[in-house]
Enzyme design. Structure first.
Site: not given
Ligand code: NDP
Length: 283
Positions: A67, A71, A107, A131-133, A135, A248
Site C-alpha cells: 500500500t 505500489k 484492486d 477520479g483519476a488516482g 483506484a 467498496g
Molecule cells: P488517489 O489519491 O490516488 O486519487 C484520488 C482521486 O480522487 C484523484 O483523482 C483526486 O482528484 C480525486 N479527488 C480527491 N478529492 C476530491 C474532491 N473533493 N473532488 C473531486 N475529486 C477528488 O487515491 P486512490 O485512488 O488510491 O484512492 C481513492 C479511494 O479509493 C480511497 O478512499 C481508497 O480507500 C479507495 N480504494 C478502495 C479500494 C477497495 O477495494 N474498495 C481499493 C483501492 C482504493 P485530483 O486528481 O483532481 O486531485
C-alpha cells in the site's frame, strides 16, 4: 511426538499502515479454511522497500500486499509483473514462486468480480469514472480489458485526468476521454456504469461527489470504492433513484479473495471474508 509450527507468511508493507484492515479479512479466510497462513501488518518506510523485499525473500514469505507509498516502486524489485499491473504502473499484490517474486494488481479485479457477481454486463458498455488516482486507474484498465466500449474520466486535475484517459484510449480497446470536473458534473444519458473512485465519503460520512444526482436513472449501475461503509451518501442517492448499487466493502473483500487464491492455491471463503470486514467496520 512431532509437530509443524512453521507458518506461511503473508502481509502488507506500507506507511502509514496501522489502520489497514486487510488482516481482518485475510486472517478470517485463512482460519476458516484451516490453512497455516499468518498475515502481518508491517510498517515499511519510504526508502526501505528494497531491503524489506529482500527480507521477505530471505524469510520465504508466500507473498505480500503493498500500500502507500510502495505500489509503484515495488515494480523495480520483481522478477515478473502481470500485463495489467504494468499498464496501471502499480502492484498491490506480490506472490512467490520457486524463489522468484511476481506482481499483480487485484484492486481493479476485485471491482470487476463485484460487478460479475451482481450480473452486471461490462462488454460494450459506457462507463464514467469519477477520479483519476490509483483506484480509478486500476478500475479503468480492468473495465477496458473486460470489453467496456467507452470510458469517461471525470477529474478536477487536468494532467492526471488526461494521462489516464490517454492511457486507456491508446493502450486498450476502449475509447476513452477526459472530462474536466468543473462545478456540478452532469452525467450523459447513455452511461451504463458510474463509479466513484475518489475518497469522498471515506472520512466524512456526509460527503459525496459533486454531480447532478437527478440525472441518475434506474438502468444505471452505480459503484463506490469507499470501503468503510456500505451505504455512502453517493450510493444512497443512487439507490433512492432505483439504480443498482455496488459498494467498496465488497470490492475490497473480492480483491483480497483474489490475493488469497494466488497465495494459497485454495478457493477463498469469500462470504466469510466479507462478513469479517463488515463486522470490523460495524465496530
Ligand atoms: P488517489 O489519491 O490516488 O486519487 C484520488 C482521486 O480522487 C484523484 O483523482 C483526486 O482528484 C480525486 N479527488 C480527491 N478529492 C476530491 C474532491 N473533493 N473532488 C473531486 N475529486 C477528488 O487515491 P486512490 O485512488 O488510491 O484512492 C481513492 C479511494 O479509493 C480511497 O478512499 C481508497 O480507500 C479507495 N480504494 C478502495 C479500494 C477497495 O477495494 N474498495 C481499493 C483501492 C482504493 P485530483 O486528481 O483532481 O486531485
Amino acid at each position: 511426538m512431532s509437530g509443524n509450527f512453521q507458518k506461511q507468511w503473508v502481509g502488507v508493507f506500507g506507511d502509514p499502515v496501522d489502520d489497514n484492515p486487510t488482516v481482518v479479512l485475510q486472517q478470517a479466510g485463512f482460519d476458516h479454511a484451516g490453512l497455516p497462513f499468518a498475515y502481518l501488518t508491517i510498517q515499511v518506510k519510504k526508502g526501505d522497500l528494497k531491503r524489506a523485499i529482500e527480507g521477505m525473500k530471505a524469510m520465504n514469505f508466500a507473498g505480500i500486499n503493498l500500500t502507500m507509498p510502495h505500489k509503484i516502486e515495488v515494480l523495480d524489485y520483481l522478477d515478473g509483473v502481470s500485463e495489467d499491473a504494468r499498464l496501471m504502473g502499480a502492484v498491490n499484490t506480490v506472490y512467490a514462486r520457486e524463489g522468484k517474486l511476481y506482481g499483480e494488481n487485484t484492486d481493479g479485479k476485485g471491482f470487476i468480480l463485484n460487478l460479475q457477481k451482481q450480473g452486471v454486463a461490462i462488454s460494450g458498455r459506457k462507463a464514467v469514472i469519477l477520479g483519476a488516482g490509483g483506484a480509478a486507474r486500476a478500475i479503468g484498465v480492468e473495465l477496458a480489458k473486460h470489453g467496456a466500449a467507452e470510458i469517461l474520466i471525470v477529474n478536477v486535475n487536468r494532467e492526471r485526468g488526461e494521462s489516464l484517459a490517454r492511457l486507456l484510449d491508446e493502450k486498450t480497446g476502449a475509447r476513452a476521454q477526459f472530462i474536466p470536473w468543473e462545478g456540478t458534473y452532469a452525467l450523459p444519458a447513455d452511461a451504463d456504469i458510474l463509479v466513484n473512485a475518489t475518497p469522498l465519503g471515506f472520512i466524512d460520512e456526509n460527503e459525496k461527489p459533486d454531480i447532478d444526482y437527478a440525472r441518475l436513472k434506474p438502468e444505471l449501475t452505480v459503484c463506490d470504492v469507499i470501503p468503510n461503509r456500505e451505504v455512502t451518501p453517493f450510493l444512497k442517492e443512487a439507490a433512492d433513484r432505483g439504480c443498482k448499487v455496488l459498494n467498496g466493502l465488497q470490492m475490497l473483500a473480492y480483491q483480497g479473495a483474489i490475493a488469497f487464491e494466488v497465495w494459497t492455491g485454495h478457493k477463498a471463503p469469500t462470504e466469510v471474508m466479507i462478513e469479517a470486514l463488515r463486522k470490523y467496520y460495524a465496530g
